[in-house]
Design a protein around this motif. Structure first.
Motif, short mmCIF file in Angstrom:
data_model
loop_
_atom_site.label_atom_id
_atom_site.label_comp_id
_atom_site.label_asym_id
_atom_site.label_seq_id
_atom_site.Cartn_x
_atom_site.Cartn_y
_atom_site.Cartn_z
N ALA A 32 -24.84 88.72 79.87
CA ALA A 32 -26.07 89.12 78.89
C ALA A 32 -25.37 89.53 77.43
O ALA A 32 -26.22 89.22 76.58
CB ALA A 32 -26.52 90.15 79.61
N LEU A 33 -24.22 89.78 77.30
CA LEU A 33 -23.77 90.43 75.90
C LEU A 33 -23.19 89.23 75.44
O LEU A 33 -23.15 89.13 74.18
CB LEU A 33 -22.82 91.29 76.04
N GLY A 34 -22.84 87.99 75.82
CA GLY A 34 -22.45 86.97 75.21
C GLY A 34 -21.33 86.90 74.41
O GLY A 34 -20.44 87.88 74.72
N ILE A 35 -21.17 86.30 73.21
CA ILE A 35 -20.11 86.39 72.51
C ILE A 35 -20.46 87.53 71.23
O ILE A 35 -19.58 87.55 70.57
CB ILE A 35 -20.05 85.03 71.49
N MET A 36 -21.26 88.20 71.28
CA MET A 36 -21.70 89.23 70.10
C MET A 36 -20.80 90.20 70.05
O MET A 36 -20.38 90.71 69.00
CB MET A 36 -23.08 89.77 70.48
N PRO A 37 -20.26 90.89 71.10
CA PRO A 37 -19.18 92.02 70.89
C PRO A 37 -18.12 91.46 70.19
O PRO A 37 -17.38 91.99 69.51
CB PRO A 37 -18.84 92.21 72.45
N TYR A 38 -17.54 89.99 70.68
CA TYR A 38 -16.48 89.52 70.08
C TYR A 38 -16.59 89.23 68.63
O TYR A 38 -15.74 89.51 67.27
CB TYR A 38 -15.94 88.25 70.58
N ILE A 39 -17.91 88.82 67.97
CA ILE A 39 -18.12 88.44 66.77
C ILE A 39 -18.25 89.82 65.88
O ILE A 39 -17.51 89.89 64.74
CB ILE A 39 -19.44 88.05 66.63
N THR A 40 -18.75 91.04 66.48
CA THR A 40 -18.83 92.28 66.05
C THR A 40 -17.35 92.98 65.72
O THR A 40 -16.98 93.12 64.85
CB THR A 40 -19.77 93.38 66.73
N ALA A 41 -16.43 92.64 66.75
CA ALA A 41 -15.18 93.07 66.63
C ALA A 41 -14.40 92.34 65.45
O ALA A 41 -13.60 93.01 64.89
CB ALA A 41 -14.53 93.00 67.91
N SER A 42 -14.52 91.05 65.43
CA SER A 42 -13.61 90.14 64.69
C SER A 42 -14.18 90.70 62.98
O SER A 42 -13.16 90.69 62.36
CB SER A 42 -13.95 88.77 64.70
N ILE A 43 -15.50 91.00 62.79
CA ILE A 43 -15.98 91.42 61.68
C ILE A 43 -15.56 92.64 61.24
O ILE A 43 -14.88 93.01 60.24
CB ILE A 43 -17.46 91.36 61.63
N ILE A 44 -15.46 93.59 62.24
CA ILE A 44 -14.78 95.10 61.94
C ILE A 44 -13.42 95.03 61.60
O ILE A 44 -12.96 95.73 60.54
CB ILE A 44 -15.19 95.98 63.19
#
Length: 437
Positions: A76-88
């Motif tokens: 359900a969360l998909g790739i979004m947590p990884y995208i957010t972590a990479s940007i941070i």
């Protein structure tokens, strides 16, 4: 592009990589349809049907998960947590000296930053999973649905923990699948999975436009949207490939009996140096006040103002705020990702100079001047592309998740171009004819 794929399938090792990538994609898409324990799947499907594509605040995350968010599945969360972590991590690299030092260490430092990104991804997945479960339990995930409160029938603490653990594990598996594609497949794994997630929502969104159309059974609206999409793809390809090439000359140096340097090259500065990140930043920032208003009780004046002005995609205040935030974040991200002084120092160290510009500080000032000049059209282009769903909302009566929205088109075109370039480069390595034929 099709020629490159056809030639790749004729090459045995590239064919294995392409088939491996396709296999991982199939596994990823299967995972987006497996519901997690503790969810009433019948109630979820009824709420999804009643929503009719209007996904409100969760539209962006649902798009990045390939429609799995509102289905409350394992992925359900998909790739979004990884995208957010990479940007941070990328932003913190500029602020924290330790991370900046790791970035300069080469492959070892990059591996360490990647490990930090994985840890942060898991932490964000726990946080986002908890928020999603709490939203689903309260019935706010589908506002207006008659059975929204019965999506999670058992609200015991053990059930909640199980749901969060399943979604966090699903995010870790998605991250692992992306790294498998990067190591053994074709292209960047995370980008490929993001590409697939967005492309998976296109058929249903296009068919919804056809069903809701009134001209010739909806085919006129359907054809118009396809035509607009093709025009947008052509425009995005043109701008994404555009760059300002700053010529650089390296002085010839004699070391012993050998001469070094004396070559000419250039620094490619892209018109859209920031990519799709300003659009993601602006969308996320605009979601915060609407999300706070949604979960706050009472009918205060500030909540009413937010609901009237910052939750409707076709409202003038929302459009203006969205556009200005995109322009601001475009300049902000370019400022932290490209350091003219560092580039000028490296050029000076190796004897490089821009013709007509003195080495050192004048070179840094010139690079900063050129970068600011080309960032203006790039940021305005990003803002106009991102407003396409709003124009579709007003012109066609489409929902806010218009299939050819700015974010989706930018990601699909960018990932597609990068993947084709990698395939062509690998084909060139295997069929290199040399300088003499």
């Amino acid at each position: 592009m099709l020629t490159a794929f056809a030639r790749a399938f004729k090459t045995p090792d590239l064919r294995k990589k392409l088939l491996f990538t396709l296999g991982i994609i199939v596994v990823y898409r299967v995972g987006t349809h497996i519901p997690i324990p503790g969810v009433n799947y019948t109630a979820v499907q009824q709420c999804v049907d009643e929503a009719s594509g209007n996904q409100g605040l969760f539209g962006l995350v649902n798009m990045f998960s390939g429609g799995a968010l509102l289905q409350i599945t394992v992925f359900a969360l998909g790739i979004m947590p990884y995208i957010t972590a990479s940007i941070i991590l990328q932003l913190l690299t500029v602020v924290i000296p330790r991370l900046e030092a790791l970035k300069k260490e080469g492959q070892a430092g990059t591996a360490k930053i990647t490990q930090y990104t994985r840890y942060l991804t898991v932490a964000l997945a726990i946080l986002q999973g908890t928020g999603l479960v709490a939203t689903a339990r309260s019935g706010a995930l589908f506002s207006g649905c008659t059975v929204a409160s019965s999506i999670v029938p058992d609200q015991a603490i053990f059930t909640t923990i199980t749901m969060v653990v399943c979604m966090t594990a699903g995010t870790a598996v998605v991250m692992w699948l992306g790294e498998l594609i990067t190591d053994r497949g074709i292209g960047n794994g995370m980008s490929i999975l993001m590409f697939i997630s967005i492309a998976a929502t296109f058929p249903s969104a296009l068919w919804a436009i056809k069903k809701s159309g009134t001209l010739a059974g909806g085919w006129i609206e359907f054809g118009t949207v396809i035509l607009v999409g093709l025009v947008m793809v052509g425009l995005v390809v043109f701008v994404e490939q555009a760059q300002r090439r700053i010529p650089v000359q390296y002085a010839k140096r004699m070391i012993g009996r050998r001469s070094y340097g004396g070559t000419s090259t250039y620094i490619p500065l892209k018109v859209n140096q920031a990519g799709v990140i300003p659009v993601i930043f602006a969308s996320s920032l605009l979601y915060i006040p609407a999300l706070v208003a949604q979960f706050s009780g009472g009918n205060s004046s500030w909540k009413t103002w937010i609901e009237q002005n910052l939750t409707k995609g076709d409202h003038p205040i929302y459009i203006t705020s969205y556009f200005l935030l995109i322009v601001f974040f475009a300049f902000f991200y370019v400022a932290i990702s490209f350091n003219p002084e560092e580039v000028a120092d490296n050029m000076k160290k190796y004897g490089g100079f821009i013709p007509g510009i003195r080495a050192g500080r004048p070179t840094a000032e010139y690079l900063s001047y050129v970068l600011n000049r080309i960032t203006w059209p790039g940021s305005l282009y990003l803002g106009l592309i991102a407003l396409v769903p709003t124009m579709a909302l007003v012109g066609f009566g489409a929902n806010q998740n218009f299939p050819f929205g700015g974010t989706s088109i930018l990601i699909i075109v960018g990932v597609g171009l990068e993947t084709v370039k990698q395939i062509e480069s690998q084909l060139q390595q295997r069929n290199y004819e040399g300088f003499l034929r």
